[in-house]
Design a protein around this motif. Structure first.
Motif, PDB file in Angstrom:
ATOM      1  N   VAL A 139     -28.056 -59.394  13.735  1.00  0.00           N
ATOM      2  CA  VAL A 139     -28.917 -58.367  12.779  1.00  0.00           C
ATOM      3  C   VAL A 139     -27.663 -57.287  12.115  1.00  0.00           C
ATOM      4  CG1 VAL A 139     -30.605 -56.414  13.008  1.00  0.00           C
ATOM      5  CG2 VAL A 139     -30.744 -58.814  14.307  1.00  0.00           C
ATOM      6  N   ARG A 140     -27.971 -56.932  11.234  1.00  0.00           N
ATOM      7  CA  ARG A 140     -27.196 -55.768  10.529  1.00  0.00           C
ATOM      8  C   ARG A 140     -28.008 -54.739  10.087  1.00  0.00           C
ATOM      9  NH1 ARG A 140     -23.091 -56.233   5.296  1.00  0.00           N
ATOM     10  NH2 ARG A 140     -21.993 -54.251   5.835  1.00  0.00           N
ATOM     11  N   VAL A 141     -27.675 -53.595  10.481  1.00  0.00           N
ATOM     12  CA  VAL A 141     -28.521 -52.410  10.069  1.00  0.00           C
ATOM     13  C   VAL A 141     -27.692 -51.481   9.064  1.00  0.00           C
ATOM     14  CG1 VAL A 141     -29.842 -50.156  11.150  1.00  0.00           C
ATOM     15  CG2 VAL A 141     -29.703 -52.542  12.367  1.00  0.00           C
ATOM     16  N   THR A 142     -28.459 -51.213   8.040  1.00  0.00           N
ATOM     17  CA  THR A 142     -27.605 -50.317   7.238  1.00  0.00           C
ATOM     18  C   THR A 142     -28.367 -49.024   6.865  1.00  0.00           C
ATOM     19  OG1 THR A 142     -28.047 -51.872   5.242  1.00  0.00           O
ATOM     20  CG2 THR A 142     -25.891 -51.797   6.405  1.00  0.00           C
ATOM     21  N   ALA A 143     -27.973 -47.914   6.814  1.00  0.00           N
ATOM     22  CA  ALA A 143     -28.826 -46.729   6.500  1.00  0.00           C
ATOM     23  C   ALA A 143     -27.953 -45.778   5.815  1.00  0.00           C
ATOM     24  CB  ALA A 143     -29.423 -46.192   7.536  1.00  0.00           C
ATOM     25  N   GLU A 144     -28.460 -45.020   4.810  1.00  0.00           N
ATOM     26  CA  GLU A 144     -28.051 -43.783   4.197  1.00  0.00           C
ATOM     27  C   GLU A 144     -28.830 -42.632   4.868  1.00  0.00           C
ATOM     28  OE1 GLU A 144     -25.398 -43.157   2.213  1.00  0.00           O
ATOM     29  OE2 GLU A 144     -24.870 -45.313   1.859  1.00  0.00           O
ATOM     30  N   LEU A 189     -29.590 -62.033   9.951  1.00  0.00           N
ATOM     31  CA  LEU A 189     -28.649 -62.891   9.733  1.00  0.00           C
ATOM     32  C   LEU A 189     -28.603 -64.160  10.706  1.00  0.00           C
ATOM     33  CD1 LEU A 189     -25.864 -60.282   8.957  1.00  0.00           C
ATOM     34  CD2 LEU A 189     -27.047 -61.639   7.107  1.00  0.00           C
ATOM     35  N   PRO A 190     -28.005 -65.203  10.593  1.00  0.00           N
ATOM     36  CA  PRO A 190     -27.690 -66.352  11.772  1.00  0.00           C
ATOM     37  C   PRO A 190     -27.125 -65.672  12.786  1.00  0.00           C
ATOM     38  CG  PRO A 190     -27.010 -67.256   9.560  1.00  0.00           C
ATOM     39  CD  PRO A 190     -27.506 -65.752   9.219  1.00  0.00           C
ATOM     40  N   ARG A 191     -27.830 -65.417  13.898  1.00  0.00           N
ATOM     41  CA  ARG A 191     -27.401 -64.984  15.294  1.00  0.00           C
ATOM     42  C   ARG A 191     -26.940 -63.301  15.203  1.00  0.00           C
ATOM     43  NH1 ARG A 191     -29.844 -67.839  18.576  1.00  0.00           N
ATOM     44  NH2 ARG A 191     -29.434 -70.165  18.183  1.00  0.00           N
ATOM     45  N   ASP A 198     -35.462 -61.872   4.321  1.00  0.00           N
ATOM     46  CA  ASP A 198     -35.213 -61.616   5.747  1.00  0.00           C
ATOM     47  C   ASP A 198     -34.649 -60.390   5.870  1.00  0.00           C
ATOM     48  OD1 ASP A 198     -35.698 -64.364   6.275  1.00  0.00           O
ATOM     49  OD2 ASP A 198     -33.655 -65.071   5.704  1.00  0.00           O
ATOM     50  N   SER A 199     -35.226 -59.281   5.251  1.00  0.00           N
ATOM     51  CA  SER A 199     -34.887 -57.958   5.289  1.00  0.00           C
ATOM     52  C   SER A 199     -36.162 -57.013   5.235  1.00  0.00           C
ATOM     53  CB  SER A 199     -33.978 -57.416   4.283  1.00  0.00           C
ATOM     54  OG  SER A 199     -32.755 -58.167   4.274  1.00  0.00           O
ATOM     55  N   VAL A 200     -35.847 -56.009   6.374  1.00  0.00           N
ATOM     56  CA  VAL A 200     -36.933 -54.961   6.374  1.00  0.00           C
ATOM     57  C   VAL A 200     -36.196 -53.754   5.487  1.00  0.00           C
ATOM     58  CG1 VAL A 200     -38.174 -53.276   7.752  1.00  0.00           C
ATOM     59  CG2 VAL A 200     -38.026 -55.789   8.393  1.00  0.00           C
ATOM     60  N   GLN A 201     -36.944 -53.283   4.512  1.00  0.00           N
ATOM     61  CA  GLN A 201     -36.398 -52.116   3.686  1.00  0.00           C
ATOM     62  C   GLN A 201     -37.061 -50.835   4.322  1.00  0.00           C
ATOM     63  OE1 GLN A 201     -34.151 -52.646   1.393  1.00  0.00           O
ATOM     64  NE2 GLN A 201     -34.071 -54.962   2.131  1.00  0.00           N
ATOM     65  N   LEU A 202     -36.286 -50.153   4.965  1.00  0.00           N
ATOM     66  CA  LEU A 202     -36.653 -48.836   5.335  1.00  0.00           C
ATOM     67  C   LEU A 202     -36.600 -47.695   4.552  1.00  0.00           C
ATOM     68  CD1 LEU A 202     -34.936 -49.354   8.865  1.00  0.00           C
ATOM     69  CD2 LEU A 202     -37.293 -49.947   8.315  1.00  0.00           C
ATOM     70  N   SER A 203     -37.760 -46.734   4.489  1.00  0.00           N
ATOM     71  CA  SER A 203     -37.889 -45.678   3.681  1.00  0.00           C
ATOM     72  C   SER A 203     -38.577 -44.346   4.234  1.00  0.00           C
ATOM     73  CB  SER A 203     -38.394 -45.922   2.443  1.00  0.00           C
ATOM     74  OG  SER A 203     -38.259 -44.749   1.404  1.00  0.00           O
ATOM     75  N   GLY A 204     -37.882 -43.229   4.622  1.00  0.00           N
ATOM     76  CA  GLY A 204     -38.598 -42.296   5.362  1.00  0.00           C
ATOM     77  C   GLY A 204     -37.629 -40.910   4.833  1.00  0.00           C
ATOM     78  N   PRO A 205     -38.153 -39.806   5.703  1.00  0.00           N
ATOM     79  CA  PRO A 205     -37.835 -38.522   5.234  1.00  0.00           C
ATOM     80  C   PRO A 205     -36.233 -38.428   5.756  1.00  0.00           C
ATOM     81  CG  PRO A 205     -39.766 -38.421   6.585  1.00  0.00           C
ATOM     82  CD  PRO A 205     -39.428 -39.862   6.452  1.00  0.00           C
ATOM     83  N   GLY A 206     -35.398 -38.537   4.707  1.00  0.00           N
ATOM     84  CA  GLY A 206     -34.140 -38.449   5.246  1.00  0.00           C
ATOM     85  C   GLY A 206     -33.287 -39.616   5.291  1.00  0.00           C
ATOM     86  N   LEU A 207     -34.109 -40.706   4.985  1.00  0.00           N
ATOM     87  CA  LEU A 207     -33.482 -41.781   5.524  1.00  0.00           C
ATOM     88  C   LEU A 207     -33.868 -43.169   4.485  1.00  0.00           C
ATOM     89  CD1 LEU A 207     -32.434 -43.707   8.179  1.00  0.00           C
ATOM     90  CD2 LEU A 207     -34.732 -44.457   7.915  1.00  0.00           C
ATOM     91  N   GLN A 208     -32.811 -43.774   3.989  1.00  0.00           N
ATOM     92  CA  GLN A 208     -33.052 -45.100   3.401  1.00  0.00           C
ATOM     93  C   GLN A 208     -32.251 -46.137   3.760  1.00  0.00           C
ATOM     94  OE1 GLN A 208     -35.043 -45.554   0.394  1.00  0.00           O
ATOM     95  NE2 GLN A 208     -35.823 -43.522   1.023  1.00  0.00           N
ATOM     96  N   GLY A 209     -32.738 -47.286   3.952  1.00  0.00           N
ATOM     97  CA  GLY A 209     -32.014 -48.443   4.678  1.00  0.00           C
ATOM     98  C   GLY A 209     -32.526 -49.710   4.722  1.00  0.00           C
TER      99      GLY A 209
END
Length: 91
Positions: free
Chosen positions: A61-66, A57-59, A41-52
């Motif tokens: 959305v949690r966005v976390t990023a470094e 979640l029920p009702r 249930d998560s999208v793993q993001l990766s790109g120039p200068g970003l990991q997150g």
């Protein structure tokens, strides 16, 4: 490195929220070269200068990023843009 952690409530069904998050990930890929891959249930993001990740979640959305060194200087702008997109699409 700067960290972003956003918990955004929504009233969409799980399928609707997943489709919206999938669209956001596609837009990130097209505009900024950020790759996104679903893992459960998560999208793993990766790109120039970003990991997150964007986690469904029920009702909520949690966005976390470094953010890498260059994006760290723009943390406030990056976080504001994420919040704006979530407000527009997941109200």
């Amino acid at each position: 490195m700067a960290r972003i952690d956003i918990l955004h409530p929504h009233t969409r069904s799980a399928d609707e929220a997943r489709a919206i998050v999938d669209g956001i990930a596609a837009q990130l890929r097209d505009r900024y070269g950020v790759s996104g891959a679903w893992q459960g249930d998560s999208v793993q993001l990766s790109g120039p200068g970003l990991q997150g990740q964007v986690e469904l979640l029920p009702r909520q959305v949690r966005v976390t990023a470094e953010l890498g060194f260059l994006l760290s200087a723009l943390r406030g702008q990056v976080e504001a843009e994420i919040r704006r997109v979530l407000d527009e699409r997941l109200d």
